[in-house]
Design a protein around this motif. Structure first.
Motif, short mmCIF file in Angstrom:
data_model
loop_
_atom_site.label_atom_id
_atom_site.label_comp_id
_atom_site.label_asym_id
_atom_site.label_seq_id
_atom_site.Cartn_x
_atom_site.Cartn_y
_atom_site.Cartn_z
N THR A 42 1.02 -1.04 -0.09
CA THR A 42 -0.03 0.09 0.00
C THR A 42 1.05 1.38 -0.04
O THR A 42 2.10 1.32 0.44
N ALA A 43 0.20 2.46 -0.38
CA ALA A 43 1.05 3.69 -0.29
C ALA A 43 1.37 3.71 0.98
O ALA A 43 2.72 4.31 1.17
N ILE A 44 1.01 3.92 1.81
CA ILE A 44 1.29 3.86 3.17
C ILE A 44 2.40 3.23 3.67
O ILE A 44 3.18 3.61 4.53
N GLY A 45 2.21 1.89 3.41
CA GLY A 45 3.26 0.70 3.73
C GLY A 45 4.77 1.35 3.04
O GLY A 45 5.67 1.13 3.57
N VAL A 46 4.63 1.80 1.75
CA VAL A 46 5.79 2.30 1.04
C VAL A 46 6.35 3.26 1.96
O VAL A 46 7.43 3.23 2.21
N LEU A 47 5.65 4.35 2.54
CA LEU A 47 6.04 5.46 2.99
C LEU A 47 6.69 5.02 4.51
O LEU A 47 7.78 5.59 4.90
N LYS A 48 6.17 3.77 5.19
CA LYS A 48 6.58 3.64 6.17
C LYS A 48 8.08 2.69 6.21
O LYS A 48 8.82 3.15 7.03
N VAL A 49 8.04 1.96 4.96
CA VAL A 49 9.54 1.05 4.57
C VAL A 49 10.55 2.17 4.45
O VAL A 49 11.70 2.07 4.60
N CYS A 50 9.99 3.22 3.33
CA CYS A 50 10.95 4.20 3.03
C CYS A 50 11.66 4.92 4.06
O CYS A 50 12.75 5.60 4.00
N GLY A 51 10.58 5.33 5.04
CA GLY A 51 11.04 6.27 6.29
C GLY A 51 12.04 5.51 6.94
O GLY A 51 13.11 6.19 7.32
N LYS A 52 12.31 4.16 6.95
CA LYS A 52 13.27 3.54 7.66
C LYS A 52 14.41 3.30 6.86
O LYS A 52 15.58 3.69 7.38
N ILE A 53 14.37 3.41 5.63
CA ILE A 53 15.44 3.14 4.85
C ILE A 53 16.13 4.69 4.79
O ILE A 53 17.32 4.75 4.64
N ALA A 54 15.26 5.70 4.46
CA ALA A 54 15.63 7.08 4.22
C ALA A 54 16.19 7.50 5.51
O ALA A 54 17.03 8.69 5.40
N ARG A 55 15.84 7.10 6.52
CA ARG A 55 16.16 7.41 8.29
C ARG A 55 16.04 9.03 8.22
O ARG A 55 16.74 9.87 8.64
N GLY A 56 14.71 9.38 7.76
CA GLY A 56 14.30 10.60 7.89
C GLY A 56 14.90 11.80 7.21
O GLY A 56 14.44 12.98 7.13
N LEU A 57 15.83 11.31 6.01
CA LEU A 57 16.25 12.20 4.93
C LEU A 57 15.28 12.71 4.12
O LEU A 57 14.46 11.84 3.36
N PRO A 58 15.16 14.09 3.92
CA PRO A 58 13.91 14.51 3.02
C PRO A 58 13.95 13.94 1.57
O PRO A 58 12.91 13.70 0.94
N VAL A 59 15.35 13.89 0.88
CA VAL A 59 15.22 13.67 -0.34
C VAL A 59 14.82 12.05 -0.29
O VAL A 59 14.23 11.67 -1.39
N GLY A 60 15.02 11.19 0.46
CA GLY A 60 14.68 9.69 0.30
C GLY A 60 13.29 9.74 0.40
O GLY A 60 12.41 8.98 -0.16
N LEU A 61 12.66 10.31 1.37
CA LEU A 61 11.16 10.31 1.75
C LEU A 61 10.36 10.85 0.61
O LEU A 61 9.29 10.54 0.21
N ALA A 62 11.03 11.95 -0.11
CA ALA A 62 10.46 12.56 -1.22
C ALA A 62 10.33 11.68 -2.46
O ALA A 62 9.40 11.57 -3.17
N ALA A 63 11.62 10.97 -2.71
CA ALA A 63 11.59 9.80 -3.89
C ALA A 63 10.56 8.97 -3.59
O ALA A 63 9.71 8.53 -4.67
#
Length: 105
Positions: A42-63
């Motif tokens: 789900t899109a929400i799930g993507v953002l949760k997993v990406c949040g862990k990977i990006a470690r809160g970095l705006p560029v990673g979360l934006a991508a």
């Protein structure tokens, strides 16, 4: 390999602390395992997993945010086939591709 001491109740094993980074030709990729792929259906799930990977970095979360629907669609297909997804940079956002083997367990 990373070892993490923990004493919290309800821990599910194996504990995965780091995503797998690699290369697909000239492109750097982040490989999701099956649990991360299933969590990204789900899109929400993507953002949760990406949040862990990006470690809160705006560029990673934006991508991930820009590409959340495409990533979730690929995750649904991969999850139904016993595959995993990997993310590569795209001109805008990130692009998800399916893969098997290796880290996909």
């Amino acid at each position: 390999m990373q070892f993490v001491e923990h004493q919290a109740a309800g821990i599910a094993y194996p504990v995965v602390a780091d995503p797998q980074f690699g290369w697909a030709g000239w492109f750097p990729v982040v490989k999701f395992n099956r649990a991360e792929t299933a969590a990204s259906t789900t899109a929400i799930g993507v953002l949760k997993v990406c949040g862990k990977i990006a470690r809160g970095l705006p560029v990673g979360l934006a991508a991930c945010g820009i590409s959340a629907v495409q990533i979730a669609i690929q995750a649904v297909i991969a999850n139904s086939r016993g595959e995993c997804i990997q993310l590569a940079p795209a001109p805008i956002g990130a692009m998800a591709f399916r893969y098997t083997g290796g880290y996909c367990r």
